[in-house]
Design an enzyme around this catalytic site. Structure first.
Site, mmCIF file in Angstrom:
data_model
loop_
_atom_site.group_PDB
_atom_site.id
_atom_site.type_symbol
_atom_site.label_atom_id
_atom_site.label_comp_id
_atom_site.label_asym_id
_atom_site.label_seq_id
_atom_site.Cartn_x
_atom_site.Cartn_y
_atom_site.Cartn_z
ATOM 1 N N LYS A 106 0.851 -1.189 0.000
ATOM 2 C CA LYS A 106 0.000 0.000 0.000
ATOM 3 C C LYS A 106 0.888 1.241 0.000
ATOM 4 O O LYS A 106 1.223 1.772 1.054
ATOM 5 C CB LYS A 106 -0.928 -0.001 1.211
ATOM 6 C CG LYS A 106 -1.905 -1.187 1.242
ATOM 7 C CD LYS A 106 -2.731 -1.188 2.510
ATOM 8 C CE LYS A 106 -3.679 -2.374 2.553
ATOM 9 N NZ LYS A 106 -4.476 -2.423 3.803
ATOM 10 N N LYS A 192 -4.761 6.666 2.568
ATOM 11 C CA LYS A 192 -5.328 6.581 3.921
ATOM 12 C C LYS A 192 -4.240 6.639 4.993
ATOM 13 O O LYS A 192 -4.493 7.060 6.128
ATOM 14 C CB LYS A 192 -6.199 5.333 4.056
ATOM 15 C CG LYS A 192 -5.525 4.009 3.689
ATOM 16 C CD LYS A 192 -4.818 3.342 4.819
ATOM 17 C CE LYS A 192 -4.130 2.079 4.387
ATOM 18 N NZ LYS A 192 -3.362 1.432 5.471
ATOM 19 N N THR A 249 -7.184 2.214 9.824
ATOM 20 C CA THR A 249 -5.845 2.770 10.004
ATOM 21 C C THR A 249 -5.856 4.005 10.895
ATOM 22 O O THR A 249 -4.884 4.279 11.604
ATOM 23 C CB THR A 249 -5.240 3.125 8.629
ATOM 24 O OG1 THR A 249 -5.390 2.012 7.756
ATOM 25 C CG2 THR A 249 -3.778 3.462 8.738
ATOM 26 N N ASN A 257 0.976 3.958 11.142
ATOM 27 C CA ASN A 257 0.896 5.357 10.727
ATOM 28 C C ASN A 257 0.247 6.219 11.799
ATOM 29 O O ASN A 257 0.679 7.353 12.048
ATOM 30 C CB ASN A 257 0.142 5.446 9.405
ATOM 31 C CG ASN A 257 0.908 4.767 8.290
ATOM 32 O OD1 ASN A 257 1.890 5.281 7.786
ATOM 33 N ND2 ASN A 257 0.467 3.567 7.913
#
Length: 336
Positions: A106, A192, A249, A257
């Protein structure tokens, strides 16, 4: 499908190997780091990236790339985006024309601003272009490895391939949906991570659910706007690769993250944060790429712009939030 190969012995590659092994799929897991390979052979688990989860007997381990890939019908690639082009270049000469390739990464390539499937089409011969798929959606590696119910999306321009991979990986606890919007699925999965850094900063300040909901919602708007400008379908952002992965996320305790954002909010420098992490947080480099894409496409992405300023221009996270909240008032649906 009787045999697959997974390239990458990190948490996500290991989780997919464990998942497929539980489905009785003969799975080859290639590991670059010799010490991790030896650790797994000795203990039966990846103590570095996915401790306390044992690999099923259907999973075997390899240091030799060619040996791992040969005879596999599908090759899943689970390495960070910064290493993907090198990985693709390494395997291109040893792939056979019948193999399918599935990206589990990703991210966006630095410099070129290309999605992983775009990099593949540059590296792999044209005969492979219809055999490329990507997997995305809300899926923490540890929860997949522990068989928590999970829903993901697998996308390819070749919908027949997407459906074939969908059938391979689906189970009673891992449900895959198919899609042919590979642009939207890849871009959503990358963008994202940037929004998750912002929500981590918010959490570090002790802001509540109002703040989180605002960042997620407006973050989704930014992601969608950029994706559509690059050829994605808007409805993809209302699905698993979009809002699904974004919510996970931004709110999940396992999010690397979000963790980066929390540490930034505490006043730590980016170098300090990176030095303390075993695994890569894709959002750190993706922030630069997303900003460059937004500038190129003339798409307004204020949250991403503020995250960039905090990461790379030394801006105070508190000032960044102040600047977001004091922007000119606008119509919700016409502009940002």
């Amino acid at each position: 499908m009787k045999k697959v190969c997974i390239l990458g012995g990190g948490s996500w590659g290991s989780a997919m190997a464990i998942h497929l092994g539980k489905l009785q799929v003969d799975t080859h897991l290639w590991i670059r780091e010799k010490e991790i390979y030896e650790e797994i052979l000795r203990t039966g688990e990846n103590k570095t990236f996915l401790p306390e989860v044992l690999y099923p007997s259907c999973v075997s381990f390899f240091l030799d790339l060619k040996e791992a890939i040969q005879e596999a019908e599908a090759v899943f690639i689970a390495v960070p985006s910064r290493f993907c082009r090198k990985m693709y270049t390494e395997i291109a000469p040893i792939l056979n024309p019948e193999q399918s390739i599935v990206s589990l990464t990703k991210g966006i390539e630095e410099g070129t601003l290309k999605r992983m499937s775009e990099v593949m089409t540059e590296v792999f011969p044209p005969s492979f272009h219809s055999r490329i798929a990507v997997l995305s959606g809300p899926s923490f590696a540890r929860e997949v490895a522990e068989s928590h119910p999970t829903a993901v999306v697998i996308s390819s321009r070749n919908l027949e391939l997407a459906k074939k991979m969908q059938a391979l990986i689906s189970s009673m606890y891992f449900r895959a949906y198919s899609s042919d919007d590979i642009i939207g699925v890849e871009l959503a999965g990358a963008c994202k991570n940037v929004i998750a850094i912002a929500t981590g900063i918010s959490d570090s300040f002790g802001f509540g659910s109002n703040s989180m909901a605002g960042l997620v919602t407006r973050g989704l708007t930014e992601m969608t706007r950029l994706g559509v400008s690059l050829g994605a379908r808007q409805e993809t952002y209302a699905g698993l690769a979009g809002i699904g992965d974004l919510v996970l996320t931004c709110t999940g305790k396992l999010s690397r993250n979000r963790y980066v954002g929390i540490e930034l909010g505490k006043g730590k420098s980016l170098d300090e944060i990176i030095a303390g992490m075993k695994m890569i947080a894709e959002g750190i480099t993706t922030t630069q790429s997303v900003r460059q894409l937004a500038q190129r496409e003339r798409v307004d992405m204020p949250i991403c712009e503020q995250v960039f300023s905090v990461l790379y221009q030394g801006k105070s996270p508190k000032v960044a939030f102040r600047d977001l909240m004091s922007r000119q008032l606008k119509d919700e649906y016409k502009t940002s």
